[in-house]
Design an enzyme around this catalytic site. Structure first.
Site: not given
Length: 287
Positions: A231-233
Site C-alpha cells: 500500500l502506497d509503496e
C-alpha cells in the site's frame, strides 16, 4: 515519402560500450530519423543503462512488425535488453477510477477536452454516484460499482471486465478511496497510477490534512506513484510540495493540497502517456 508515425523506444539493459551507437545505427539502417534521445547509466554502482529514443519512420515500406522483429534479433537479444516501442498513430486508452472527491477527475477531464492529454477515455468507474452527471456531461460512459465488505471481490472482477473490454492501456486512480486487492493489481502491473495526499508514507488515512495541521507541518505535498501490492509503496513518478505556516488553517491546507494533487497527478499521467517512464524495481527513471 515520409510518414507521420513516431515511435518511442524505451530500453533497460546491462551497461556496456556501444549501446547508443548500436541502436542509432540500426534505426538509421531501417530508414528512421531520430528525433530525441535521453539516457541514464547507474554505472559503476549497478551497471545498468536506461534510454528513451523517439524516432520517425521515414520508410513506409518498413512495417512496425518488421522493425521490432529485426531490433530484437540484431540489437536487443545480443545486449540482454528489456525494451518496448509505442507509436503515436494509436492513442492510449485511459480508464479513470474515482470516488467522491472531484478535483483530480475535473483536472484530467478538462485537460483531456482541451487536447492537453492525447488519450481516449472510454469510461469512468466509481463506487459512488455523486460524479455521474459531471462525467456524462463530457460524453464519457460512467459505471457505478458500489463497494462494501461483502461484494468487493465481485465488483473488482466487474471492473476488470470493463477495463479489459475497453482495451485500456492504463488506469488512473483520481482519488479512488478503495484499496485494490493484489489480484486486481496483478492484472495491470505497472499500469495503475495513484495520487497520494502527502509525501509518502507520511499522514496516511482518512484525514491527512487534519493530521498534518495537528503536527504543525511546514510543508505539505502530494505523490503520484504506480500501484503495487504494498500500500502506497509503489514506484514514485512525481512529487511536489508547498510551504505552509502556523497561520494556515485546515481549510487552507486542504485547498493547497488539492492544487498540488492536481498538478502532480497531471504531470505523472502526461509522463506515462509520453512513454517517459521506465520502472526499475521500486524506483522509476523519468526522462
Amino acid at each position: 515519402m515520409q510518414t507521420d508515425i513516431t515511435g518511442r523506444l524505451l530500453i533497460s539493459c546491462p551497461d556496456r560500450p556501444g549501446i547508443v551507437a548500436g541502436v542509432s545505427q540500426f534505426l538509421y539502417a531501417s530508414g528512421a530519423n531520430i528525433l530525441d534521445a535521453s539516457q541514464h547509466s547507474t554505472d559503476p554502482k549497478e551497471g545498468l543503462f536506461f534510454m528513451r529514443m523517439s524516432f520517425q519512420l521515414e520508410n513506409p515500406s518498413f512495417t512496425k512488425e518488421q522493425l521490432e522483429k529485426d531490433f530484437q534479433a540484431k540489437v536487443a537479444a545480443p545486449r540482454q535488453m528489456e525494451w518496448r516501442i509505442d507509436y503515436t498513430d494509436r492513442r492510449k486508452q485511459m480508464v479513470i477510477m474515482v470516488s467522491r472527491y472531484d478535483h483530480c477527475l475535473m483536472e484530467l477531464l478538462w485537460r483531456w477536452r482541451s487536447g492537453e492529454l492525447p488519450v481516449d477515455i472510454p469510461l469512468v468507474i466509481s463506487n459512488h454516484l455523486e460524479l455521474k452527471q459531471f462525467v456524462e456531461d463530457f460524453g464519457i460512459p460512467f459505471h457505478y460499482l458500489p463497494v462494501d465488505a461483502g461484494n468487493k471481490a465481485l465488483q473488482e472482477q466487474e471492473a476488470i471486465k470493463l477495463i479489459r473490454r475497453a482495451n485500456a492501456d492504463f488506469i488512473v486512480l483520481a482519488r479512488y478511496m478503495q484499496i485494490l486487492s493484489p489480484g486486481f493489481v496483478s492484472v495491470f502491473p505497472g499500469r495503475i497510477i495513484n495520487i497520494h495526499h502527502s509525501f509518502l508514507p507520511a499522514f496516511a488515512g482518512a484525514n491527512p490534512y487534519r493530521n498534518a495541521y495537528n503536527r504543525g507541518v511546514k510543508l505539505i505535498g502530494a505523490t503520484a506513484h504506480y500501484v503495487t501490492d504494498d500500500l502506497d509503496e509503489g514506484p514514485i513518478i512525481d512529487q511536489d510540495v508547498a510551504r505552509v505556516s502556523h497561520k494556515h488553517e485546515v481549510t487552507d491546507l486542504i485547498m493547497l493540497g488539492r492544487d498540488i494533487e492536481r498538478q502532480v497527478l497531471t504531470r505523472a499521467v502526461i509522463a506515462h502517456i509520453d512513454d517517459r517512464v521506465i520502472i526499475h524495481g521500486n524506483k522509476t527513471i523519468v526522462f
